[in-house]
Design a protein around this motif. Structure first.
Motif, short mmCIF file in Angstrom:
data_model
loop_
_atom_site.label_atom_id
_atom_site.label_comp_id
_atom_site.label_asym_id
_atom_site.label_seq_id
_atom_site.Cartn_x
_atom_site.Cartn_y
_atom_site.Cartn_z
N ILE A 198 0.83 -1.11 0.00
CA ILE A 198 -0.06 0.05 -0.01
C ILE A 198 0.92 1.29 0.02
CG2 ILE A 198 -1.60 1.32 1.36
CD1 ILE A 198 -2.86 -1.32 2.21
N LYS A 219 2.43 1.77 -3.55
CA LYS A 219 1.71 2.15 -4.66
C LYS A 219 0.79 3.50 -4.47
CE LYS A 219 1.28 -2.30 -6.74
NZ LYS A 219 0.24 -3.59 -7.09
N LEU A 220 0.30 3.43 -3.13
CA LEU A 220 -0.38 4.61 -2.81
C LEU A 220 -0.11 5.59 -1.99
CD1 LEU A 220 -3.82 2.16 -2.65
CD2 LEU A 220 -3.17 3.72 -4.68
N PHE A 226 -3.78 6.51 1.54
CA PHE A 226 -4.45 5.81 0.43
C PHE A 226 -5.96 5.62 0.47
CE2 PHE A 226 -3.80 3.51 4.42
CZ PHE A 226 -5.09 2.91 4.74
N ASP A 227 -6.54 6.03 1.53
CA ASP A 227 -8.15 6.09 1.53
C ASP A 227 -8.68 7.33 0.80
OD1 ASP A 227 -6.95 7.70 3.36
OD2 ASP A 227 -8.38 7.30 4.99
N LYS A 233 -7.29 8.53 -1.82
CA LYS A 233 -7.11 8.35 -3.08
C LYS A 233 -8.14 7.31 -3.52
CE LYS A 233 -2.05 9.49 -2.86
NZ LYS A 233 -0.65 9.06 -3.15
N VAL A 234 -8.35 6.46 -3.02
CA VAL A 234 -9.11 5.28 -3.56
C VAL A 234 -10.60 5.29 -3.21
CG1 VAL A 234 -9.52 2.78 -3.51
CG2 VAL A 234 -6.95 3.65 -3.18
N ARG A 278 -14.17 -4.44 -5.00
CA ARG A 278 -13.49 -3.42 -5.33
C ARG A 278 -12.47 -2.99 -4.33
NH1 ARG A 278 -14.57 -0.23 -9.59
NH2 ARG A 278 -12.59 0.25 -9.29
N PHE A 302 -7.36 -3.00 -3.39
CA PHE A 302 -6.37 -2.06 -3.17
C PHE A 302 -5.94 -2.54 -1.59
CE2 PHE A 302 -8.88 -0.24 -6.37
CZ PHE A 302 -8.01 0.51 -7.11
N HIS A 303 -6.20 -3.57 -1.33
CA HIS A 303 -5.88 -4.26 0.01
C HIS A 303 -6.37 -3.40 1.20
CE1 HIS A 303 -2.84 -6.41 -2.21
NE2 HIS A 303 -2.33 -5.41 -2.66
#
Length: 306
Positions: free
Chosen positions: A129, A132-133, A137-138, A140-141, A180, A184-185
């Motif tokens: 995570i 990549k993010l 991360f939250d 962005k996703v 989904r 993204f784990h």
């Protein structure tokens, strides 16, 4: 701490034990400064050799040679190489988030829907995570995948079904959103529809429809009431006609029936008069109290038999 104590003791032994001479005093000051420098360096290095991972958090370590490692450090006190390894902390506790989306239903009605989701990262996948993010991360996703899933699910239902089948809609959203987010784990703990609002035109149309249905039900009730009243009048008329036929047959078969009715009427009138506080000066014939005079009951005396 033991290393620092030993270094301090070694520095103290190296100090010269001279008198108050100028050469001995200068050497003592230099030696003391060196000892303090060594002690400070040891303390600073020791302080930066450990770090603490708090509860509900995990740490991923980045070093200057290989970059971000795949190892995830758990809670508690951990060791690292100073100036070579740097820990990055991540909160793995469940966090809430509200996402609002304007989408269209199956019958082309615009729906403003607000979704509250509870998510958390997968602890073992934190290095991936972060690569990549990044730590946010939250942000962005989640906004993108939540809007996409909402538009896909709401488009399968009519506007009225979104209210009547709310649990089914929420279950479909949760199933697709969990699939989904897993790419993204990210684990999805809960999904709830907190707000559901339609366009002003659709709300006005629904209100007008409800008013029309209420007017229709009212008109139907009035018609049913009129029919019931009609049936009641017919039944009452039939009952009165049947009563008249029975009375006529009773008089015809038994002439004493009429006399019995006169006696009952006279009894009721007598009870009413006796209970009254007023004085009554009326003819007994008028009040039907003259039961001993049978002229009214004898047709021959009145000329009916002529």
């Amino acid at each position: 701490m033991n290393q620092a104590r030993e270094a301090f003791q070694r520095a103290a032994k190296q100090l010269p034990k001279g008198g108050p001479g100028g050469g001995g005093s200068g050497s003592a000051i230099v030696g003391m400064a060196q000892s303090l420098g060594i002690l400070g360096a040891v303390g600073y290095t020791g302080y930066h050799s450990v770090y603490t991972v708090e509860g509900g958090h995990r740490a991923v370590v980045w070093n200057r040679w290989s970059g971000l490692t795949d190892k995830v450090e758990g809670e508690g006190l951990k060791f690292r190489i100073p100036f070579w390894e740097y820990p990055h902390f991540c909160d793995i506790r469940t966090r809430p988030r509200n996402v609002q989306s304007l989408t269209g239903s199956k019958d082309l009605q615009m729906v403003n829907i607000t979704l509250r989701i509870l998510t958390k990262p997968q602890p073992l996948e934190l290095p991936e995570i972060f690569r990549k993010l990044g730590p946010d991360f939250d942000d962005k996703v989640l906004p993108s995948i939540v809007n996409e899933v909402l538009k896909a699910v709401v488009a399968k239902f009519n506007a009225s079904d979104l209210i009547e089948k709310r649990e089914e809609v929420s279950a479909n959203i949760r199933e697709q959103l969990a699939a989904r987010a897993a790419l993204f784990h990210i684990d999805l703990d809960d999904v709830s529809i907190t707000h559901l609002n339609f366009s002003r035109e659709y709300s006005a149309a629904v209100e007008a429809k409800q008013v029309a249905q209420q007017d229709s039900e009212k008109a139907k009730f009035i018609v049913d009431k009129a029919l019931q009243e009609k049936k009641s009048i017919v039944i009452r008329a039939e009952g009165e006609a049947q009563s008249a036929r029975l009375i006529s047959a009773a008089i015809k078969d038994d002439p004493g029936f009429l006399q019995m009715r006169r006696i009952a009427a006279a009894k009721e009138i007598a009870e009413t008069v006796s209970q009254s506080t007023n004085k009554v000066y009326l003819s007994a014939d008028t009040l039907l109290l003259n039961l001993l005079d049978d002229t009214s009951a004898s047709p021959a005396k009145k000329g009916w038999g002529k």
